[in-house]
Enzyme design. Structure first.
Site, PDB file in Angstrom:
ATOM      1  N   MET A   1     -23.960   6.187 -84.392  1.00 35.83           N
ATOM      2  CA  MET A   1     -23.195   5.922 -85.440  1.00 35.83           C
ATOM      3  C   MET A   1     -22.399   7.239 -85.893  1.00 35.83           C
ATOM      4  SD  MET A   1     -25.326   3.103 -87.955  1.00 35.83           S
ATOM      5  CE  MET A   1     -26.325   4.305 -88.640  1.00 35.83           C
ATOM      6  N   GLY A   2     -22.116   8.011 -84.989  1.00 30.04           N
ATOM      7  CA  GLY A   2     -21.107   9.229 -85.191  1.00 30.04           C
ATOM      8  C   GLY A   2     -22.045  10.502 -85.687  1.00 30.04           C
ATOM      9  N   ASN A   3     -21.153  11.390 -86.391  1.00 33.73           N
ATOM     10  CA  ASN A   3     -21.827  12.516 -87.024  1.00 33.73           C
ATOM     11  C   ASN A   3     -22.910  13.228 -85.985  1.00 33.73           C
ATOM     12  OD1 ASN A   3     -23.934  14.106 -89.382  1.00 33.73           O
ATOM     13  ND2 ASN A   3     -21.575  14.224 -89.262  1.00 33.73           N
ATOM     14  N   LEU A   4     -21.924  13.452 -84.921  1.00 37.06           N
ATOM     15  CA  LEU A   4     -22.770  13.774 -83.641  1.00 37.06           C
ATOM     16  C   LEU A   4     -23.430  15.061 -83.653  1.00 37.06           C
ATOM     17  CD1 LEU A   4     -20.485  12.005 -81.041  1.00 37.06           C
ATOM     18  CD2 LEU A   4     -22.374  11.295 -82.080  1.00 37.06           C
TER      19      LEU A   4
ATOM     20  N   ASP B   1     -36.279   7.431 -82.750  1.00 38.39           N
ATOM     21  CA  ASP B   1     -36.179   5.934 -83.258  1.00 38.39           C
ATOM     22  C   ASP B   1     -36.998   4.894 -82.531  1.00 38.39           C
ATOM     23  OD1 ASP B   1     -34.474   6.694 -85.556  1.00 38.39           O
ATOM     24  OD2 ASP B   1     -32.969   6.976 -83.844  1.00 38.39           O
TER      25      ASP B   1
ATOM     26  N   HIS C   1     -27.588  13.810 -79.889  1.00 40.00           N
ATOM     27  CA  HIS C   1     -26.662  13.086 -79.295  1.00 40.00           C
ATOM     28  C   HIS C   1     -25.920  13.520 -77.896  1.00 40.00           C
ATOM     29  CE1 HIS C   1     -25.986  11.724 -83.634  1.00 40.00           C
ATOM     30  NE2 HIS C   1     -26.512  10.308 -82.925  1.00 40.00           N
TER      31      HIS C   1
ATOM     32  N   SER D   1     -31.013  15.002 -86.441  1.00 41.58           N
ATOM     33  CA  SER D   1     -30.637  13.676 -87.095  1.00 41.58           C
ATOM     34  C   SER D   1     -29.388  13.731 -87.819  1.00 41.58           C
ATOM     35  CB  SER D   1     -31.812  13.066 -87.974  1.00 41.58           C
ATOM     36  OG  SER D   1     -31.308  12.080 -88.663  1.00 41.58           O
ATOM     37  N   SER D   2     -28.752  12.974 -87.956  1.00 42.87           N
ATOM     38  CA  SER D   2     -27.380  12.828 -88.822  1.00 42.87           C
ATOM     39  C   SER D   2     -27.549  13.118 -90.243  1.00 42.87           C
ATOM     40  CB  SER D   2     -26.436  11.706 -88.532  1.00 42.87           C
ATOM     41  OG  SER D   2     -25.962  11.698 -87.364  1.00 42.87           O
TER      42      SER D   2
HETATM   43  O1  PAF Z   1     -29.809   4.769 -83.716  1.00 44.05           O
HETATM   44  C1  PAF Z   1     -28.668   4.690 -84.230  1.00 44.05           C
HETATM   45  O2  PAF Z   1     -27.722   5.612 -84.462  1.00 44.05           O
HETATM   46  C2  PAF Z   1     -28.008   2.890 -84.795  1.00 44.05           C
HETATM   47  O3  PAF Z   1     -29.079   2.616 -85.181  1.00 44.05           O
HETATM   48  C3  PAF Z   1     -27.513   2.223 -83.347  1.00 44.05           C
HETATM   49  C4  PAF Z   1     -28.440   2.230 -82.287  1.00 44.05           C
HETATM   50  C5  PAF Z   1     -26.363   3.150 -82.981  1.00 44.05           C
HETATM   51  C6  PAF Z   1     -26.982   0.932 -83.822  1.00 44.05           C
HETATM   52  O4  PAF Z   1     -26.176   0.886 -84.940  1.00 44.05           O
END
Ligand code: PAF
Length: 192
Positions: A31-34, A153, A38, A188-189
């Site tokens: 979901m970005g904000n890497l 997660d 990531h 985590s973002s």
């Molecule tokens: O873990 C995340 O960042 C999100 O839940 C995902 C897997 C990209 C789905 O939006």
């Protein structure tokens, strides 16, 4: 060189050209904000495939009413910079209407029984169905051979494993270890 793609037809052309060369394709959904966590997923993806697509999409269907969808950190320029340094081949950055052509409220949804309803799912009704819904869409759009998800997660990983098996997605799942800050906090973002 990281190609930034926002158009589905162009993404499909790109992946089809790789396939025609017999290359194996990995997807890292984000979901970005890497951050470093990531980028370690990108590195792991690279070990399992010849080409790596990283999706950057803040998914509205996994946020409940009153949750932080509007406030979720969005840093697309920095994300693309980071993906260039990490050596991703494509940054897949679709708009909401590319992922949900009928809009998020009118979307066909994936509902995962059992595992999606306990633990975090019990406190965030519909959250994991939203995750499964978007991951199914990303799998259909990118059609990866392999997809990488963090063990951070853990319930999300279990939900996706269930969906992949039950819907027979031809995608190999790779689980990545947790990367931590110096003080031990999982990266985590939302820490930001
Ligand atoms: O873990 C995340 O960042 C999100 O839940 C995902 C897997 C990209 C789905 O939006």
């Amino acid at each position: 060189m990281t190609d930034v793609i926002r158009d589905l037809a162009r993404l499909r052309e790109c992946v089809a050209a790789w396939r025609a060369e017999g290359l194996r394709v990995a997807l890292v959904p984000t979901m970005g904000n890497l951050h470093g966590g990531h980028f370690s997923l990108v590195e792991l993806a690279r070990r399992h495939a010849d080409r790596v697509v990283v999706s950057v999409f803040v998914n509205p269907t996994q946020f409940g009413p009153g949750e932080d969808y509007d406030r979720y950190p969005r840093t697309p320029e920095a994300d693309v910079e980071g993906l260039r340094s990490a050596g991703a081949d494509v940054a897949w950055m679709p708009a909401v209407e590319v992922v949900y052509p009928y809009g998020p409220e009118a979307a066909v949804r994936v509902q995962v029984p059992g595992i999606a309803e306990v633990l975090e799912g019990a406190h965030r009704p519909g959250h994991f169905d939203g995750v499964a819904t978007v991951v199914a869409r990303l799998f259909n759009q990118v059609q990866p051979d392999v997809a990488v998800f963090g063990r951070k997660d853990y319930q999300q990983l279990a939900v996706i494993r269930y969906m992949v098996r039950d819907l027979a997605f031809p995608v190999e799942l790779v689980a990545a270890d947790i990367l931590r800050e110096d003080d031990g906090l999982a990266m985590s973002s939302r820490n930001q």
